[in-house]
Design a protein around this motif. Structure first.
Motif, mmCIF file in Angstrom:
data_model
loop_
_atom_site.group_PDB
_atom_site.id
_atom_site.type_symbol
_atom_site.label_atom_id
_atom_site.label_comp_id
_atom_site.label_asym_id
_atom_site.label_seq_id
_atom_site.Cartn_x
_atom_site.Cartn_y
_atom_site.Cartn_z
ATOM 1 N N GLU A 33 0.693 -1.085 -0.378
ATOM 2 C CA GLU A 33 0.070 -0.278 0.108
ATOM 3 C C GLU A 33 0.757 1.391 0.174
ATOM 4 O O GLU A 33 1.647 1.123 0.323
ATOM 5 C CB GLU A 33 -1.281 0.324 1.235
ATOM 6 C CG GLU A 33 -1.741 -0.635 1.316
ATOM 7 C CD GLU A 33 -1.592 -2.658 1.855
ATOM 8 O OE1 GLU A 33 0.100 -2.511 2.319
ATOM 9 O OE2 GLU A 33 -2.887 -2.813 2.489
ATOM 10 N N GLY A 34 0.284 2.147 -0.531
ATOM 11 C CA GLY A 34 0.882 3.799 -0.889
ATOM 12 C C GLY A 34 0.969 4.502 -2.062
ATOM 13 O O GLY A 34 0.938 4.009 -2.926
ATOM 14 N N LEU A 35 0.564 5.320 -1.704
ATOM 15 C CA LEU A 35 0.282 6.287 -2.280
ATOM 16 C C LEU A 35 1.601 6.599 -3.725
ATOM 17 O O LEU A 35 2.700 6.340 -2.393
ATOM 18 C CB LEU A 35 0.306 8.144 -2.566
ATOM 19 C CG LEU A 35 -1.729 8.199 -1.667
ATOM 20 C CD1 LEU A 35 -1.992 9.425 -1.642
ATOM 21 C CD2 LEU A 35 -3.092 7.885 -2.819
ATOM 22 N N ALA A 36 2.304 6.918 -4.717
ATOM 23 C CA ALA A 36 2.895 6.865 -6.009
ATOM 24 C C ALA A 36 4.258 8.005 -4.890
ATOM 25 O O ALA A 36 5.415 7.934 -5.275
ATOM 26 C CB ALA A 36 2.477 6.589 -7.134
ATOM 27 N N LEU A 37 3.665 8.946 -4.693
ATOM 28 C CA LEU A 37 4.003 10.060 -4.411
ATOM 29 C C LEU A 37 4.764 9.458 -3.037
ATOM 30 O O LEU A 37 6.210 10.805 -2.564
ATOM 31 C CB LEU A 37 3.604 11.498 -4.119
ATOM 32 C CG LEU A 37 3.244 12.479 -5.450
ATOM 33 C CD1 LEU A 37 2.605 13.209 -5.683
ATOM 34 C CD2 LEU A 37 4.299 12.523 -6.251
ATOM 35 N N ASP A 38 4.629 9.119 -1.923
ATOM 36 C CA ASP A 38 5.226 8.747 -0.837
ATOM 37 C C ASP A 38 5.962 7.629 -1.228
ATOM 38 O O ASP A 38 6.189 7.056 0.448
ATOM 39 C CB ASP A 38 3.870 9.361 -0.361
ATOM 40 C CG ASP A 38 2.937 9.749 0.088
ATOM 41 O OD1 ASP A 38 3.614 11.142 -0.210
ATOM 42 O OD2 ASP A 38 1.588 9.667 0.234
#
Length: 259
Positions: free
Chosen positions: A98-103
Motif C-alpha cells: 500500500e501507498g500513494l506513488a508520491l509517498d
C-alpha cells in the motif's frame, strides 16, 4: 481426510500461515495431496499443519521467507526429504504494497517486489529444478500455480507497487509456461478479486472500504471457497493441456461501470 484427484501428489504452499494460503492447503489436502505449508510465522503454519494431520492428512510446516531467495532451495530439499518429490507449487506468499506513488520509498517498493515477484520467480525456479530432476515433470504431473490478482490488469488506487508486482506475476507466469512447456511443467495463475484476508480485512470495515464494496457489481466480497474449483483444476490432471493461462475469478469486480 478424504482422498481424491491429488492422491500421491506433494504440494508446497507459500504464505500458508492464514488467509488464502491456509485455505489452499486444506483444499489440496482434502483432495489427497501431502502438503507442505511455509510462511514466515512458523507457529501459524504448524497450527494449520496440525489441523490437517488431525483430520487424517499428511502435512509438514516450515519457516520460510520467500524474500530470502537463498533459503528457498534448502526448504524445498527439506520438504522432499519429509514428503517426497514436489509435484505442485502454489506461489501464494504476498504483501500488500500500500501507498500513494508520491509517498512510496525505495524500501517500500523493494519489499513489495522482493516478496511478490522475486519470491515467486525463485520459488518457481527451485520447484521446477526438482520436478525435472525427480521425473515428476517428465511424467506430466508438474504444476505451478501463481496467485496473482485483479491488480495485474485493473488499476487499484493507492496500490501502484502492488499492481505493478501482480502484473509482473501474470507475465512471469506466461514466460515460465513458454520456457518450460516441453519440460512438462504446467505454469498457470489465478487472479482473485477482493476476498477478506489478513491484508485487507481492516480496510473493509472502514467507511471507505464499505463504500468500495458497494461499488462492486454484486456489492459483496468473494469467499475463499470460490477459488477452489480453479485451484484443483490447475493442480490436477485436468491441466494436461493448460499452461500459460491466467484465470480471473473476481465476482465481476473488475468489470467496468461500477455497482
Amino acid at each position: 481426510m478424504e482422498t481424491g484427484v491429488l492422491s500421491g501428489q506433494v504440494a508446497v504452499i507459500t504464505g500458508a500461515s492464514g488467509g488464502l494460503g491456509a485455505h489452499f492447503a486444506r483444499v489440496l489436502a482434502k483432495a489427497g495431496a501431502s502438503v507442505a505449508l511455509t510462511a514466515r510465522r512458523l507457529d501459524m503454519v504448524e497450527a494449520v499443519a496440525g489441523e490437517i494431520a488431525g483430520a487424517g492428512g499428511r502435512a509438514m510446516a516450515l519457516k520460510l521467507d520467500v524474500a530470502d531467495a537463498q533459503a528457498i532451495g534448502p526448504a524445498f530439499d527439506e520438504i522432499e526429504a519429509g514428503l517426497g518429490p514436489i509435484s505442485i507449487l502454489v506461489n501464494n506468499a504476498g504483501v500488500g504494497g500500500e501507498g500513494l506513488a508520491l509517498d512510496l520509498t525505495v524500501e517500500d517498493w523493494d519489499r513489495t517486489f522482493d516478496v511478490n515477484v522475486r519470491g515467486v520467480f525463485f520459488s518457481a525456479q527451485q520447484a521446477a529444478k526438482r520436478m525435472i530432476a525427480s521425473g515428476v515433470a517428465e511424467a506430466g504431473a508438474a504444476r505451478i500455480v501463481n496467485i496473482a490478482s485483479i491488480a495485474s490488469h485493473t488499476v487499484l488506487p493507492g496500490l501502484s507497487a502492488y499492481c505493478a508486482s501482480k502484473a509482473s506475476v501474470a507475465m512471469l507466469t506466461k514466460s515460465l509456461a513458454r520456457e518450460w512447456a516441453r519440460r512438462g511443467i504446467a505454469v498457470n495463475a489465478i487472479c482473485p478479486g477482493y476476498i477478506e484476508t489478513d491484508i485487507n480485512s481492516d480496510w473493509f470495515k472502514t467507511e471507505g472500504g464499505l463504500k468500495q464494496m458497494k461499488g462492486f457489481p454484486r456489492r459483496r466480497l468473494m469467499g475463499a471457497e470460490d477459488l477452489d474449483a480453479s485451484l484443483l483444476m490447475l493442480c490436477g490432471p485436468a491441466t494436461r493441456a493448460i499452461t500459460g493461462t491466467v484465470i480471473t475469478i473476481d465476482d465481476g469486480q473488475s468489470l467496468p461501470g461500477g455497482g
